[in-house]
Write a protein that holds these residues in place. Structure first.
Motif, PDB file in Angstrom:
ATOM      1  N   UNK A   1      -3.748  -6.894   1.974  1.00  0.00           N
ATOM      2  CA  UNK A   1      -3.751  -4.720   1.501  1.00  0.00           C
ATOM      3  C   UNK A   1      -2.917  -4.702   0.864  1.00  0.00           C
ATOM      4  N   UNK A   2      -3.105  -3.725   0.307  1.00  0.00           N
ATOM      5  CA  UNK A   2      -2.409  -4.272  -1.207  1.00  0.00           C
ATOM      6  C   UNK A   2      -2.074  -2.384  -2.206  1.00  0.00           C
ATOM      7  N   UNK A   3      -0.542  -2.823  -2.398  1.00  0.00           N
ATOM      8  CA  UNK A   3      -0.313  -1.321  -3.342  1.00  0.00           C
ATOM      9  C   UNK A   3       0.806  -2.162  -4.635  1.00  0.00           C
ATOM     10  N   UNK A   4       0.310  -1.001  -5.788  1.00  0.00           N
ATOM     11  CA  UNK A   4       1.162  -1.352  -7.196  1.00  0.00           C
ATOM     12  C   UNK A   4       3.276  -0.689  -6.096  1.00  0.00           C
ATOM     13  N   UNK A   5       2.826   0.304  -5.230  1.00  0.00           N
ATOM     14  CA  UNK A   5       4.024   1.119  -5.461  1.00  0.00           C
ATOM     15  C   UNK A   5       5.372  -0.003  -4.435  1.00  0.00           C
ATOM     16  N   UNK A   6       6.600  -0.571  -5.266  1.00  0.00           N
ATOM     17  CA  UNK A   6       7.517  -0.684  -4.465  1.00  0.00           C
ATOM     18  C   UNK A   6       7.970  -0.360  -3.318  1.00  0.00           C
ATOM     19  N   UNK A   7       8.405   0.584  -2.957  1.00  0.00           N
ATOM     20  CA  UNK A   7       8.832   0.986  -1.458  1.00  0.00           C
ATOM     21  C   UNK A   7       7.485   0.585  -0.245  1.00  0.00           C
ATOM     22  N   UNK A   8       6.421   0.327  -0.713  1.00  0.00           N
ATOM     23  CA  UNK A   8       5.212  -0.077   0.555  1.00  0.00           C
ATOM     24  C   UNK A   8       4.914  -0.931  -0.023  1.00  0.00           C
ATOM     25  N   UNK A   9       5.013  -2.065  -0.603  1.00  0.00           N
ATOM     26  CA  UNK A   9       5.172  -3.605  -0.570  1.00  0.00           C
ATOM     27  C   UNK A   9       5.623  -4.533   1.304  1.00  0.00           C
ATOM     28  N   UNK A  10       6.628  -3.685   1.445  1.00  0.00           N
ATOM     29  CA  UNK A  10       7.949  -4.271   2.968  1.00  0.00           C
ATOM     30  C   UNK A  10       6.779  -4.319   3.821  1.00  0.00           C
ATOM     31  N   UNK A  11       5.598  -3.224   3.370  1.00  0.00           N
ATOM     32  CA  UNK A  11       5.096  -2.916   4.775  1.00  0.00           C
ATOM     33  C   UNK A  11       3.262  -2.211   4.904  1.00  0.00           C
ATOM     34  N   UNK A  12       2.630  -1.973   3.459  1.00  0.00           N
ATOM     35  CA  UNK A  12       1.786  -2.469   2.883  1.00  0.00           C
ATOM     36  C   UNK A  12       1.058  -3.343   4.313  1.00  0.00           C
ATOM     37  N   UNK A  13       1.080  -4.635   4.557  1.00  0.00           N
ATOM     38  CA  UNK A  13       0.173  -5.467   6.032  1.00  0.00           C
ATOM     39  C   UNK A  13       0.686  -5.366   6.381  1.00  0.00           C
ATOM     40  N   UNK A  14       1.757  -4.607   6.707  1.00  0.00           N
ATOM     41  CA  UNK A  14       1.961  -3.333   8.872  1.00  0.00           C
ATOM     42  C   UNK A  14       0.626  -2.236   8.596  1.00  0.00           C
ATOM     43  N   UNK A  15       0.272  -1.725   8.071  1.00  0.00           N
ATOM     44  CA  UNK A  15       0.095  -0.162   7.680  1.00  0.00           C
ATOM     45  C   UNK A  15      -1.510  -0.789   8.137  1.00  0.00           C
ATOM     46  N   UNK A  16      -1.714  -1.890   7.295  1.00  0.00           N
ATOM     47  CA  UNK A  16      -2.991  -1.840   7.285  1.00  0.00           C
ATOM     48  C   UNK A  16      -3.940  -2.922   8.743  1.00  0.00           C
ATOM     49  N   UNK A  17      -2.616  -3.328   9.154  1.00  0.00           N
ATOM     50  CA  UNK A  17      -3.825  -4.439  10.246  1.00  0.00           C
ATOM     51  C   UNK A  17      -3.241  -2.842  11.579  1.00  0.00           C
ATOM     52  N   UNK A  18      -2.132  -2.405  11.010  1.00  0.00           N
ATOM     53  CA  UNK A  18      -2.453  -0.720  11.767  1.00  0.00           C
ATOM     54  C   UNK A  18      -3.712  -0.241  11.792  1.00  0.00           C
ATOM     55  N   UNK A  19      -4.152  -0.142  10.892  1.00  0.00           N
ATOM     56  CA  UNK A  19      -5.552   1.238  10.014  1.00  0.00           C
ATOM     57  C   UNK A  19      -7.021  -0.320  10.534  1.00  0.00           C
ATOM     58  N   UNK A  20      -6.370  -1.324  10.124  1.00  0.00           N
ATOM     59  CA  UNK A  20      -7.563  -2.380  10.585  1.00  0.00           C
ATOM     60  C   UNK A  20      -7.981  -2.362  11.886  1.00  0.00           C
ATOM     61  N   UNK A  21      -6.260  -1.929  12.810  1.00  0.00           N
ATOM     62  CA  UNK A  21      -7.119  -2.524  14.461  1.00  0.00           C
ATOM     63  C   UNK A  21      -7.243  -1.058  14.818  1.00  0.00           C
ATOM     64  N   UNK A  22      -7.277   0.209  14.099  1.00  0.00           N
ATOM     65  CA  UNK A  22      -7.849   0.642  14.760  1.00  0.00           C
ATOM     66  C   UNK A  22      -9.639   1.459  14.669  1.00  0.00           C
ATOM     67  N   UNK A  23     -10.085   0.666  13.292  1.00  0.00           N
ATOM     68  CA  UNK A  23     -11.285   0.403  13.049  1.00  0.00           C
ATOM     69  C   UNK A  23     -12.042  -0.912  12.301  1.00  0.00           C
ATOM     70  N   UNK A  24     -12.884  -0.505  12.164  1.00  0.00           N
ATOM     71  CA  UNK A  24     -13.768  -1.994  10.970  1.00  0.00           C
ATOM     72  C   UNK A  24     -13.912  -2.093  10.150  1.00  0.00           C
ATOM     73  N   UNK A  25     -13.578  -2.159   8.702  1.00  0.00           N
ATOM     74  CA  UNK A  25     -13.200  -1.915   7.176  1.00  0.00           C
ATOM     75  C   UNK A  25     -14.620  -2.631   6.914  1.00  0.00           C
TER      76      UNK A  25
END
Length: 79
Positions: free
Chosen positions: A51-75
């Motif tokens: 999971x990638x982002x160009x926004x510094x505020x999201x860089x520490x949690x982008x992977x965690x949010x992505x894992x949450x989304x991935x766990x909810x659906x199939x990408x």
């Protein structure tokens, strides 16, 4: 689609609203109606989803949010 991701920020609980735009692969992240940035899934050369982002505020949690989304659906695998 929309998701509510819950975590802690500076010791306080918060809820982030994550919205999928127009069935694309970009997700917008909001906190208390403020736009924080966007994240998107990208497959590396080994086929792993990152999971990638160009926004510094999201860089520490982008992977965690992505894992949450991935766990909810199939990408779908991008070509």
């Amino acid at each position: 689609m929309q998701y509510i991701y819950e975590d802690h920020y500076k010791g306080k609980p918060r809820k982030l609203l994550v919205l999928l735009l127009n069935e694309g692969q970009e997700y917008r992240v909001f906190w208390d109606a403020d736009f924080l940035g966007s994240i998107k899934p990208v497959r590396d050369e080994d086929g792993l989803l990152i999971w990638r982002t160009e926004y510094n505020i999201l860089k520490p949690i982008a992977g965690k949010i992505g894992a949450y989304i991935s766990g909810s659906q199939t990408i779908p695998k991008q070509k």
